[in-house]
Design an enzyme around this catalytic site. Sequence first.
Site, PDB file in Angstrom:
ATOM      1  N   HIS A 131     110.882  94.914  81.644  1.00  0.00           N
ATOM      2  CA  HIS A 131     110.963  96.366  81.799  1.00  0.00           C
ATOM      3  C   HIS A 131     111.376  96.990  80.484  1.00  0.00           C
ATOM      4  O   HIS A 131     112.160  96.418  79.741  1.00  0.00           O
ATOM      5  CB  HIS A 131     111.966  96.737  82.899  1.00  0.00           C
ATOM      6  CG  HIS A 131     111.768  98.129  83.391  1.00  0.00           C
ATOM      7  ND1 HIS A 131     112.371  99.211  82.804  1.00  0.00           N
ATOM      8  CD2 HIS A 131     110.987  98.610  84.394  1.00  0.00           C
ATOM      9  CE1 HIS A 131     111.980 100.300  83.438  1.00  0.00           C
ATOM     10  NE2 HIS A 131     111.137  99.974  84.397  1.00  0.00           N
ATOM     11  N   ASP A 171     107.967  95.727  90.903  1.00  0.00           N
ATOM     12  CA  ASP A 171     106.679  95.296  91.441  1.00  0.00           C
ATOM     13  C   ASP A 171     106.683  93.867  91.956  1.00  0.00           C
ATOM     14  O   ASP A 171     105.807  93.495  92.733  1.00  0.00           O
ATOM     15  CB  ASP A 171     105.597  95.431  90.361  1.00  0.00           C
ATOM     16  CG  ASP A 171     105.253  96.880  90.117  1.00  0.00           C
ATOM     17  OD1 ASP A 171     104.934  97.559  91.104  1.00  0.00           O
ATOM     18  OD2 ASP A 171     105.339  97.338  88.970  1.00  0.00           O
TER      19      ASP A 171
HETATM   20  N1  COA Z   1     105.890  88.249  80.684  1.00  0.00           N
HETATM   21  C1  COA Z   1     106.083  87.596  79.538  1.00  0.00           C
HETATM   22  N2  COA Z   1     106.656  88.138  78.455  1.00  0.00           N
HETATM   23  C2  COA Z   1     107.046  89.413  78.554  1.00  0.00           C
HETATM   24  C3  COA Z   1     106.887  90.157  79.717  1.00  0.00           C
HETATM   25  C4  COA Z   1     106.268  89.527  80.812  1.00  0.00           C
HETATM   26  N3  COA Z   1     106.064  90.181  81.965  1.00  0.00           N
HETATM   27  N4  COA Z   1     107.368  91.385  79.535  1.00  0.00           N
HETATM   28  C5  COA Z   1     107.834  91.421  78.279  1.00  0.00           C
HETATM   29  N5  COA Z   1     107.632  90.229  77.690  1.00  0.00           N
HETATM   30  C6  COA Z   1     108.010  89.856  76.336  1.00  0.00           C
HETATM   31  C7  COA Z   1     106.926  90.297  75.354  1.00  0.00           C
HETATM   32  O1  COA Z   1     105.979  89.292  75.151  1.00  0.00           O
HETATM   33  C8  COA Z   1     107.743  90.552  74.127  1.00  0.00           C
HETATM   34  O2  COA Z   1     108.079  89.334  73.529  1.00  0.00           O
HETATM   35  P1  COA Z   1     108.005  89.162  71.928  1.00  0.00           P
HETATM   36  O3  COA Z   1     108.993  90.173  71.405  1.00  0.00           O
HETATM   37  O4  COA Z   1     108.371  87.750  71.735  1.00  0.00           O
HETATM   38  O5  COA Z   1     106.594  89.504  71.594  1.00  0.00           O
HETATM   39  C9  COA Z   1     109.045  91.132  74.664  1.00  0.00           C
HETATM   40  O6  COA Z   1     109.169  90.616  75.974  1.00  0.00           O
HETATM   41  C10 COA Z   1     109.066  92.641  74.703  1.00  0.00           C
HETATM   42  O7  COA Z   1     107.882  93.080  75.354  1.00  0.00           O
HETATM   43  P2  COA Z   1     107.210  94.497  75.129  1.00  0.00           P
HETATM   44  O8  COA Z   1     105.783  94.439  75.584  1.00  0.00           O
HETATM   45  O9  COA Z   1     107.474  94.999  73.747  1.00  0.00           O
HETATM   46  O10 COA Z   1     108.051  95.387  76.122  1.00  0.00           O
HETATM   47  P3  COA Z   1     107.627  96.776  76.672  1.00  0.00           P
HETATM   48  O11 COA Z   1     108.865  97.520  76.883  1.00  0.00           O
HETATM   49  O12 COA Z   1     106.574  97.424  75.852  1.00  0.00           O
HETATM   50  O13 COA Z   1     106.908  96.375  78.040  1.00  0.00           O
HETATM   51  C11 COA Z   1     106.352  96.088  80.265  1.00  0.00           C
HETATM   52  C12 COA Z   1     107.392  96.639  79.296  1.00  0.00           C
HETATM   53  C13 COA Z   1     106.767  96.437  81.689  1.00  0.00           C
HETATM   54  C14 COA Z   1     104.981  96.726  79.968  1.00  0.00           C
HETATM   55  C15 COA Z   1     106.247  94.563  80.079  1.00  0.00           C
HETATM   56  O14 COA Z   1     107.474  93.962  80.412  1.00  0.00           O
HETATM   57  C16 COA Z   1     105.113  93.959  80.899  1.00  0.00           C
HETATM   58  O15 COA Z   1     103.974  93.910  80.428  1.00  0.00           O
HETATM   59  N6  COA Z   1     105.385  93.464  82.138  1.00  0.00           N
HETATM   60  C17 COA Z   1     104.363  92.961  82.997  1.00  0.00           C
HETATM   61  C18 COA Z   1     103.699  94.093  83.763  1.00  0.00           C
HETATM   62  C19 COA Z   1     104.599  94.672  84.804  1.00  0.00           C
HETATM   63  O16 COA Z   1     105.235  93.957  85.563  1.00  0.00           O
HETATM   64  N7  COA Z   1     104.609  95.993  84.873  1.00  0.00           N
HETATM   65  C20 COA Z   1     105.404  96.728  85.859  1.00  0.00           C
HETATM   66  C21 COA Z   1     106.512  97.483  85.195  1.00  0.00           C
HETATM   67  S1  COA Z   1     107.582  98.230  86.369  1.00  0.00           S
END
Ligand code: COA
Length: 377
Positions: free
Chosen positions: A263, A314
């Site tokens: 998140h 989710d």
């Molecule tokens: N699975 C694996 N790794 C994850 C992850 C996941 N679900 N969510 C974050 N990470 C990792 C990223 O790979 C990144 O690692 P790195 O720094 O080594 O590259 C780090 O955590 C930060 O991720 P980032 O994408 O920059 O965070 P964000 O704040 O932009 O993303 C989300 C937030 C929710 C988009 C992201 O956690 C995600 O894609 N989750 C899966 C989709 C999901 O469940 N969405 C519902 C949200 S309520």
Amino acid sequence: MPEKRNQPIRGLEGIVAADTSLSFVDGQNGKLYYRGYDIDELAGRITFEEVVHILWFGELPNRKQLDNLRSSLVSEMRLPGQVYDLLRLAPPNANPMVIMRTALSSMGMYDPDGGVNTEEANMRKARRILAQVATIVASLHRIRSGLPLLSADGRMEFAENFLYMLRGRPPDEVERKAFDTTLVLHADHGLAASTFAARVTVSTLAGMHSAISAALASLKGPLHGGANRKVIEMLDEIGIPEGVSAYIDGMVANGRRIMGFGHRVYKTEDPRSRHLRKYSEELCNKAGLSHLFQISHQIEEMVMMRKKIRPNVDFYSATVQEALGIPREYFTCIFAVARSAGWIAHVMEQFRDNRLIRPTSNYIGGFDRKYHDIEER
Ligand code: COA
């Protein structure tokens, strides 16, 4: 040539784009507040309509206010005939979120307050939109399954009615509470991407239907509300609790995202997932789907071990909905119905103190390029 400006903040992380008194996501302490009420205090104790009242009017309703809100929502649940036609004409394989977005957008044309953005008109539209998004989802499922449409029953609460109109049978007490609380937990969440989309849209003085359509478009994506459907597909792919370890190892090794985890704001447990975990276990056991809960629980432990990332809203909402017998293609639509309460509250808050939301970008293209006539290109 202008000097290069500041670097953009990717994903606007940490940028404060609005004042709001609606909800606060305390990412450090894993807390969520609706107008100052801790979600842990509310979950399991109040109905969805009470949260709607908190968000729209600032206070928990008294009995009379609650009855009024409840009956006005039930009385607005019928759709214009043209919207039922639109649902019938939608291609059978279209994504329900796309149809929902299109149907809601079309409703702006039939709404008697369509072009009016006064506080009074917005309050009327708020009730209609919230009632009708639920009917859109329930009716779409019934039409696509060749089942008769059902009307809302004035004796039932919003959550009960919604589940009844969707599945065709009213929920029992365990189901009612779980579904109602699921809606409560999804109702608002700070400046999520979809909420921001709604506020940007009304900041131009476009109306409430435009804003909710924009929010629906944003929620659909798998990085936002679309994740719950991906979660259940992942559980299917894994199949048995013994398959979790290899699956998660593979995902981590390939640098793939595990749906339902991570998140932007929470640095610790998402409080919503804690409540949903409890309902997921109870409902999965009751529905003979305990393996799904077991797989989910093991995924949670493995992802924590391998990546130090926790589930978000989710993750367990997927199994709650599966155990309630909600067809998978509607999982994100259920989220959308609940979050409509929050989107609407944000739209009204934005209208009350509006300034056009219009950030700038850092131009990284070229300059001084020469024009050529088409024959010379
Ligand atoms: N699975 C694996 N790794 C994850 C992850 C996941 N679900 N969510 C974050 N990470 C990792 C990223 O790979 C990144 O690692 P790195 O720094 O080594 O590259 C780090 O955590 C930060 O991720 P980032 O994408 O920059 O965070 P964000 O704040 O932009 O993303 C989300 C937030 C929710 C988009 C992201 O956690 C995600 O894609 N989750 C899966 C989709 C999901 O469940 N969405 C519902 C949200 S309520």
